[in-house]
Motif scaffolding. Structure first.
Motif, PDB file in Angstrom:
ATOM      1  N   ILE A   1       0.815  -1.210   0.000  1.00 32.50           N
ATOM      2  CA  ILE A   1       0.000   0.000   0.000  1.00 32.50           C
ATOM      3  C   ILE A   1       0.849   1.260   0.000  1.00 32.50           C
ATOM      4  O   ILE A   1       0.413   2.327  -0.413  1.00 32.50           O
ATOM      5  N   GLY A   2       2.099   1.164   0.488  1.00 30.77           N
ATOM      6  CA  GLY A   2       2.982   2.323   0.462  1.00 30.77           C
ATOM      7  C   GLY A   2       3.504   2.754   1.815  1.00 30.77           C
ATOM      8  O   GLY A   2       3.940   3.899   1.976  1.00 30.77           O
ATOM      9  N   LYS A   3       3.497   1.857   2.812  1.00 27.54           N
ATOM     10  CA  LYS A   3       4.003   2.220   4.144  1.00 27.54           C
ATOM     11  C   LYS A   3       5.479   2.574   4.094  1.00 27.54           C
ATOM     12  O   LYS A   3       5.904   3.607   4.636  1.00 27.54           O
ATOM     13  N   SER A   4       6.274   1.754   3.442  1.00 25.95           N
ATOM     14  CA  SER A   4       7.708   2.020   3.347  1.00 25.95           C
ATOM     15  C   SER A   4       7.987   3.273   2.522  1.00 25.95           C
ATOM     16  O   SER A   4       8.895   4.050   2.835  1.00 25.95           O
TER      17      SER A   4
ATOM     18  N   HIS B   1      -2.243  -0.866  22.636  1.00 22.47           N
ATOM     19  CA  HIS B   1      -2.335  -0.146  23.905  1.00 22.47           C
ATOM     20  C   HIS B   1      -0.983   0.417  24.336  1.00 22.47           C
ATOM     21  O   HIS B   1      -0.922   1.411  25.057  1.00 22.47           O
ATOM     22  N   MET B   2       0.091  -0.185  23.893  1.00 20.97           N
ATOM     23  CA  MET B   2       1.418   0.242  24.323  1.00 20.97           C
ATOM     24  C   MET B   2       1.876   1.512  23.613  1.00 20.97           C
ATOM     25  O   MET B   2       2.618   2.306  24.195  1.00 20.97           O
ATOM     26  N   VAL B   3       1.475   1.692  22.375  1.00 25.69           N
ATOM     27  CA  VAL B   3       1.953   2.845  21.603  1.00 25.69           C
ATOM     28  C   VAL B   3       1.060   4.058  21.875  1.00 25.69           C
ATOM     29  O   VAL B   3      -0.029   3.942  22.448  1.00 25.69           O
ATOM     30  N   ASP B   4       1.525   5.226  21.439  1.00 30.74           N
ATOM     31  CA  ASP B   4       0.777   6.461  21.645  1.00 30.74           C
ATOM     32  C   ASP B   4      -0.196   6.747  20.511  1.00 30.74           C
ATOM     33  O   ASP B   4      -1.250   7.337  20.722  1.00 30.74           O
ATOM     34  N   THR B   5       0.164   6.344  19.306  1.00 25.34           N
ATOM     35  CA  THR B   5      -0.668   6.635  18.135  1.00 25.34           C
ATOM     36  C   THR B   5      -0.743   5.403  17.246  1.00 25.34           C
ATOM     37  O   THR B   5       0.277   4.765  16.984  1.00 25.34           O
ATOM     38  N   VAL B   6      -1.957   5.072  16.816  1.00 26.80           N
ATOM     39  CA  VAL B   6      -2.171   3.970  15.875  1.00 26.80           C
ATOM     40  C   VAL B   6      -2.787   4.558  14.608  1.00 26.80           C
ATOM     41  O   VAL B   6      -3.835   5.218  14.661  1.00 26.80           O
ATOM     42  N   ILE B   7      -2.121   4.358  13.483  1.00 24.91           N
ATOM     43  CA  ILE B   7      -2.565   4.936  12.207  1.00 24.91           C
ATOM     44  C   ILE B   7      -2.865   3.810  11.224  1.00 24.91           C
ATOM     45  O   ILE B   7      -2.070   2.874  11.068  1.00 24.91           O
ATOM     46  N   SER B   8      -4.000   3.914  10.583  1.00 23.70           N
ATOM     47  CA  SER B   8      -4.403   2.940   9.563  1.00 23.70           C
ATOM     48  C   SER B   8      -4.184   3.533   8.181  1.00 23.70           C
ATOM     49  O   SER B   8      -4.601   4.665   7.907  1.00 23.70           O
ATOM     50  N   PHE B   9      -3.517   2.776   7.326  1.00 20.80           N
ATOM     51  CA  PHE B   9      -3.240   3.189   5.951  1.00 20.80           C
ATOM     52  C   PHE B   9      -4.134   2.351   5.041  1.00 20.80           C
ATOM     53  O   PHE B   9      -3.988   1.130   4.966  1.00 20.80           O
TER      54      PHE B   9
ATOM     55  N   MET C   1      -0.884   7.981  -5.117  1.00 18.29           N
ATOM     56  CA  MET C   1       0.359   7.295  -5.444  1.00 18.29           C
ATOM     57  C   MET C   1       0.744   7.605  -6.885  1.00 18.29           C
ATOM     58  O   MET C   1       0.004   7.302  -7.817  1.00 18.29           O
ATOM     59  N   GLU C   2       1.907   8.228  -7.030  1.00 19.77           N
ATOM     60  CA  GLU C   2       2.414   8.576  -8.345  1.00 19.77           C
ATOM     61  C   GLU C   2       3.783   7.951  -8.537  1.00 19.77           C
ATOM     62  O   GLU C   2       4.320   7.300  -7.633  1.00 19.77           O
ATOM     63  N   ALA C   3       4.356   8.148  -9.716  1.00 22.27           N
ATOM     64  CA  ALA C   3       5.682   7.590 -10.002  1.00 22.27           C
ATOM     65  C   ALA C   3       6.737   8.178  -9.078  1.00 22.27           C
ATOM     66  O   ALA C   3       7.736   7.522  -8.770  1.00 22.27           O
ATOM     67  N   SER C   4       6.521   9.406  -8.619  1.00 26.22           N
ATOM     68  CA  SER C   4       7.482  10.061  -7.728  1.00 26.22           C
ATOM     69  C   SER C   4       7.189   9.814  -6.262  1.00 26.22           C
ATOM     70  O   SER C   4       7.782  10.441  -5.400  1.00 26.22           O
ATOM     71  N   GLY C   5       6.241   8.900  -5.963  1.00 27.65           N
ATOM     72  CA  GLY C   5       5.920   8.576  -4.575  1.00 27.65           C
ATOM     73  C   GLY C   5       4.532   9.050  -4.197  1.00 27.65           C
ATOM     74  O   GLY C   5       3.685   9.335  -5.060  1.00 27.65           O
ATOM     75  N   LEU C   6       4.289   9.121  -2.891  1.00 27.62           N
ATOM     76  CA  LEU C   6       2.998   9.565  -2.383  1.00 27.62           C
ATOM     77  C   LEU C   6       2.917  11.086  -2.406  1.00 27.62           C
ATOM     78  O   LEU C   6       3.811  11.764  -1.915  1.00 27.62           O
ATOM     79  N   LYS C   7       1.849  11.611  -2.966  1.00 30.97           N
ATOM     80  CA  LYS C   7       1.640  13.050  -3.055  1.00 30.97           C
ATOM     81  C   LYS C   7       0.399  13.417  -2.261  1.00 30.97           C
ATOM     82  O   LYS C   7      -0.672  12.841  -2.458  1.00 30.97           O
ATOM     83  N   ALA C   8       0.545  14.384  -1.341  1.00 31.39           N
ATOM     84  CA  ALA C   8      -0.582  14.825  -0.525  1.00 31.39           C
ATOM     85  C   ALA C   8      -1.626  15.520  -1.393  1.00 31.39           C
ATOM     86  O   ALA C   8      -1.296  16.337  -2.246  1.00 31.39           O
TER      87      ALA C   8
END
Length: 456
Positions: free
Chosen positions: A109-112, A245-253, A281-288
């Motif tokens: 999905i693009g996490k890395s 529960h151990m971490v401060d923030t959980v983010i779903s991609f 997702m573009e050829a140059s990576g993730l674009k906001a």
């Protein structure tokens, strides 16, 4: 003198109980076949509580003597990522120092990609500010050459970022102590193992032990820890819930198609969980995507078909106008079914029941299909009236008037109830070209809604 070899013990992967001999059933938790062979490595160590190596015995302190400290934030350099991580208006957005952030998403999905773009931007920002803090990227799934190849393909300057490719927790802790980085990336936490918790990565005990050691290190320093995690087939983060529960923030991609990605906080101790980050997702990576209105509205040359209704919804601090699409067909079985993944199917069934009871149109013999254009998941109650309008339009095969938005909560009595921040919703809709708004201000119940929209 010969080096002393580590002794062998058997640890339960469920509760952590250990003993010198193998048993089929764990004496502590009662689970079967959970005892695994582990090597107690005398060279393994737990990091000290303080960076200088000193330790302090914990003692209770009166709450009145505690000073509130602003830990500060590190901007990722990606506006949509910073928005999801949180912050306050008028101050900086981004990752809070001394915090641990868990990012979950399906493979590919693009996490890395997101993290390598993030560390490149953070490194450039620190360099421009004259800060010589280091960044450590730990990979257990890819080689250093693969990471360098991705960075080169995305045209990112990561030459001064430290790369460590290992699966062993003790190697990671040694690197952390020697480098003392400002940002730590663990990609992914499921690949990390410690001989103290077993020799197989990814077990429940391994995840809890390794995550606890890494979080304990970052909590004592002005650093930020990012960890990626795999997801199961149903989309939830794999591994024990105790890790969340151990971490401060959980983010779903998440993704809705091959190009658009959604970033959403499921838990955030330092910000809101209502914000939504949108990327392409573009050829140059993730674009906001800073102006996402075009993603959730279907641009048509002709008239709007039956079964479509637009509603302004709040996601965090922003308003999006999205299109709800409905389709009804005669039930193929004796019991009707609801097919809806972006809106809770129980909500769809409830709105259809209210329409049948209060609006005089039958749905009990129909299969109902619901879709949201753009793939956004809708949860707030303000979509009820638009969902009812889409269902009625689909069932009667009468399209809604052009350039109309509908907003309101629907009660079981058929009342259209007020919603929060109505002015902001209608203002955004007007800016997008909508000329008519059906809201609780001009519609009191489901019969009025049907009369106004369908002239019936």
């Amino acid at each position: 003198m010969a080096k002393k070899k580590g002794s062998i013990v058997y640890k339960c992967s469920n509760c952590g109980y250990s003993q010198p001999a193998w048993l089929g059933k764990c004496p502590q938790c009662g689970e079967w076949n959970t005892l695994e062979e582990c090597i107690v490595d005398p060279n393994a160590h737990t990091p000290s509580l303080h960076a200088d190596g000193s330790t302090t015995k914990a003692k209770p302190v009166p709450l009145a003597k505690i000073e509130i400290k602003n830990e500060g934030r590190i901007s990722t350099g990606i506006s949509e990522f910073d928005r999801v991580l949180g912050g306050e208006e008028g101050s900086s957005f981004g990752a809070t120092r001394r915090s641990a952030i868990l990012i979950g998403g399906e493979p590919g999905i693009g996490k890395s990609t997101l993290l390598i773009q993030t560390v490149a931007k953070i490194h450039n920002a620190l360099k421009d500010a004259g800060n010589k803090s280091r960044i450590l990227y730990v990979s257990g799934e890819e080689s250093a050459s693969q990471i360098k190849g991705r960075a080169a393909r995305l045209k990112l300057n990561v030459d001064e970022i430290e790369i460590l490719c290992t699966l062993r927790l003790e190697d990671i802790l040694d690197a952390l102590d020697s480098l003392n980085p400002a940002v730590v990336i663990i990609d992914s936490i499921q690949t990390v193992y410690s001989v103290e918790a077993g020799i197989i990565p990814g077990t429940v005990n391994q995840l809890k032990y390794c995550a606890n050691e890494l979080i304990g290190w970052v909590k004592e320093r002005d650093s930020v820890l990012f960890m990626t995690a795999h997801v199961t087939k149903d989309g939830s983060i794999a591994g024990p819930k105790s890790l969340e529960h151990m971490v401060d923030t959980v983010i779903s991609f998440e993704r809705n198609n091959d190009e658009v990605r959604f970033l959403r906080a499921l838990k955030n101790r330092f910000g809101s969980v209502d914000e939504l980050g949108i990327f392409e997702m573009e050829a140059s990576g993730l674009k906001a995507v800073t102006d996402p209105s075009s993603l959730f509205l279907t641009r048509r040359n002709g008239k709007t078909p039956a079964g479509s209704a637009c509603v302004p919804v709040f996601e965090g601090s922003r308003v999006f106008v999205v299109e709800i699409q409905a389709l009804t067909v005669p039930a193929k079985a004796q019991v009707n079914r609801v097919y809806s993944d972006k809106i809770d199917s129980a909500r769809v069934s409830r709105v259809a029941a209210v329409l049948e009871k209060r609006g005089g149109i039958k749905f009990s013999d129909q299969d109902i299909y619901i879709n949201v254009a753009g793939g956004m998941r809708l949860t707030e109650s303000a979509i009820d009236a638009a969902l009812a309008a889409a269902l009625y339009s689909a069932r009667s095969d009468i399209p809604l008037e052009e350039h109309t938005v509908i907003v309101g909560e629907l009660s079981l009595a058929g009342e259209v109830r007020p919603v929060t921040k109505l002015k902001q919703r209608l203002k955004t809709a007007k800016e997008l070209g909508f000329t008519q708004a059906i809201s609780p201000d001009n519609t009191e119940n489901i019969k009025d809604l049907v009369k106004v929209l369908f002239k019936r």
